[in-house]
Structures are given as structure tokens and as C-alpha cells.
Enzyme design. Structure first.
Site, short mmCIF file in Angstrom:
data_model
loop_
_atom_site.label_atom_id
_atom_site.label_comp_id
_atom_site.label_asym_id
_atom_site.label_seq_id
_atom_site.Cartn_x
_atom_site.Cartn_y
_atom_site.Cartn_z
N GLU A 128 -34.10 -0.37 1.77
CA GLU A 128 -34.31 -1.73 1.28
C GLU A 128 -33.18 -2.18 0.35
O GLU A 128 -32.78 -3.34 0.34
CB GLU A 128 -35.66 -1.82 0.55
CG GLU A 128 -36.87 -1.66 1.44
CD GLU A 128 -37.10 -2.88 2.31
OE1 GLU A 128 -36.30 -3.09 3.25
OE2 GLU A 128 -38.07 -3.60 2.04
N THR A 181 -32.85 -11.97 2.89
CA THR A 181 -33.53 -11.61 1.64
C THR A 181 -32.59 -11.77 0.45
O THR A 181 -32.99 -12.28 -0.61
CB THR A 181 -34.04 -10.17 1.72
OG1 THR A 181 -34.93 -10.04 2.82
CG2 THR A 181 -34.77 -9.78 0.44
#
Length: 309
Positions: A128, A181
């Protein structure tokens, strides 16, 4: 066991009031991965279907997560990873998390489970970090543990799994635009008012209480984001109309799925969730914007083994 095939589920993060700390696991949306032992040490990405992603281990989230795991345990062999992407990158339903969590879960199984699923979260978070610049756990935790998850603390990492109420369903609509993101995080304020923080704390507490007590009305009242949604919603076409239409047709609450552009709604019962899906689709049909729609029960298991040998 030398090879494992698994289902790596999509996830919804933040859940309105729980930025970077709350998430849930979807049941019928996700990727498939095949991981096998190799005589060649290290990690190799050997096949990617459904997305244009890097094969270089250090540039692929699955590879980075797997490398982080192997740094902590000695093996006499390596691993090959095949990735079959069904979750589009930038969709807001945990594409990078599915790959990251799936990689460490599969390797852990082939190694005889030296780590618990909760311990695997710290490794998956490194994937991530590559994807978004932040090592957050609100997607990888529900992917690995199933159900709803609360990240109580990052230092030290402390994650609580919460079983989903039996009649809870999620509806997710993904307008066919990509919202990275890292870009969605860049517009957020670094400081917030005490007044906003107090409202947000109340909603987080209310949502957790509602999940534990199966109080659907309390869950609905608590699905309110005072801090992030007002900033990010302007990046999502027709967000306000989608939200209004869903709530008017029975949704408990509506919010941005992860960093967007997907929009999620939680509902009591499949019938309501499908009705909500219908009106969400009508909004985007009305502005001629292509989309994907998903209606899913909450997955309390997390990653699923499809077969192994």
C-alpha cells in the site's frame, strides 16, 4: 504444498467516518492469484492478466509486500506469483490491497502458516505504501481478516475484527474514471477544527457500537464524514445526486469508497441493496457515464483458498 490458487477480495475503506482506520471486506468482487514455490530464491511476478502493471518485483505491490515478508523469515526457495486482476486500479475498492494481501497470504500458506493473518497485515501495508505513499491498513486488514476491521493504532499496530451484522449488504458503483489514491490524498487538509473532530469521533464510536449491537439505524446515523468527504466528493461526478437517491431508496448510509471514485452504500437486506443499485445506475445512465455496479454481502472470511497442491 507447492502451489496455491486464491481469491483476493475487494474492500471498502474509510466507511465515511473512519479515515485510514475502518474497512470492510466484499464477497463477490476480487482478484485471483496463483503462487507457487520456485527453486530460484526471491520473488518473481511471472504473469499479469487484466491490467497493465509492472512485472519488476520492486515496482509491483504484490512483490513489495512479499519481499517485506521474506525479510523476516529464512527460506530455501523462492516464489512465483501470477495475478489475474478483476479490480481496476484507481477504482477505490482496494485493487492494490488485494494484490498485496493475496501475495503474503499465499506465501504464508505455502510456508506452513508461520504468521497469523493479523501479523501479515504489516507486510501487506508495504504494498500500500508503494501504491499511495502511505502504509495504511484499512484495506489490507479486512482483506486478510474478513468482516469489518478497526485499526485502533498504527504504532504499535493494533487491529480489531468486527463480525458483520447478518443482513448487511454493500452496494458499490464505480464510475469509469480513474482517481489515484495519491492524488486524492494530496487535497486533504493536514489540520482540522476541534468541532469537526468531535463530530467525527462521535460517528466512529456510533458505527462501532452499531456493528456490535446489530443496530442498523445507529449504523446509518453514524455513516457521516465531516472531514474528508466534503473535499473529495467534488472529484466524483454526480456524487451528491447518487448519495441522495440511494438514501431516499433505503440505504442506511452512503460515502466514498476508499479514495474514490467508487461510491458505496450500506443497506439492511439484499432487496434494499439491489434497489439502491438500480437508482445509482439511473443517475449515471442519465449523464451517460459508464460504470460498474456491485451488490455484495459482507465477506466475514477474507481471502479464500480456491485450490492447492
Amino acid at each position: 504444498m507447492n502451489e496455491i490458487k486464491l481469491f483476493a477480495p475487494g474492500t471498502i475503506a474509510n466507511l465515511s467516518c473512519g479515515f485510514d482506520i475502518l474497512g470492510l471486506c466484499l464477497d463477490n468482487v476480487g482478484d485471483e492469484m496463483i503462487i507457487r514455490k520456485s527453486n530460484q530464491k526471491g520473488i518473481r511476478i511471472t504473469k499479469i492478466v487484466g491490467a497493465d502493471l509492472p512485472f519488476e518485483t520492486e515496482k509491483n505491490v504484490a512483490g513489495v509486500a512479499a519481499l517485506a515478508m521474506l525479510e523476516t523469515i529464512e527460506t530455501g526457495f523462492g516464489f512465483e506469483i501470477e495475478i489475474y486482476k478483476n479490480i481496476k486500479a484507481g477504482s477505490g475498492i482496494g485493487s492494490s490491497a488485494a494484490s498485496s494481501a493475496g501475495a503474503v497470504f499465499g506465501i504464508n500458506e505455502l510456508l506452513g502458516r508461520p504468521f497469523t493473518n493479523k501479523e501479515l497485515v504489516q507486510f501487506a501495508m508495504q504494498g500500500e505504501k508503494l501504491a499511495s505513499g502511505s502504509a495504511h491498513a484499512d484495506n489490507v486488514a479486512p482483506a486478510l481478516l474478513g468482516g469489518f476491521t478497526l485499526v485502533r493504532s498504527y504504532e504499535p499496530l493494533d487491529i480489531i475484527k468486527i463480525k458483520s451484522p447478518d443482513e448487511m449488504f454493500a452496494t458499490v458503483i464505480h464510475p469509469q474514471i480513474e482517481l489515484r489514491t495519491s492524488d486524492a490524498r494530496s487535497i486533504l487538509k493536514q489540520n482540522i477544527s476541534l468541532k469537526s473532530a468531535i463530530v467525527q469521533w462521535g460517528n466512529v464510536g456510533g458505527l462501532i457500537a452499531g456493528l456490535y449491537t446489530n443496530d442498523y439505524e445507529l449504523i446509518g446515523r453514524s455513516l457521516h464524514d465531516e472531514i474528508v468527504e466534503p473535499l473529495r466528493s467534488i472529484l466524483i461526478p454526480a456524487f451528491d445526486l447518487v448519495k441522495k437517491s440511494a438514501i431516499e431508496n433505503g440505504a442506511l448510509g452512503v460515502g466514498i469508497s476508499g479514495s474514490g471514485p467508487s461510491i458505496f452504500a450500506l443497506s439492511k437486506g439484499k432487496e434494499t441493496a439491489e434497489k439502491v443499485a438500480k437508482v445509482m445506475c439511473e443517475v449515471y445512465d442519465g449523464i451517460n457515464l459508464p460504470y460498474e455496479i456491485h451488490v455484495s454481502k459482507i465477506n466475514d472470511e477474507g481471502i479464500k483458498v480456491l485450490n492447492s497442491n
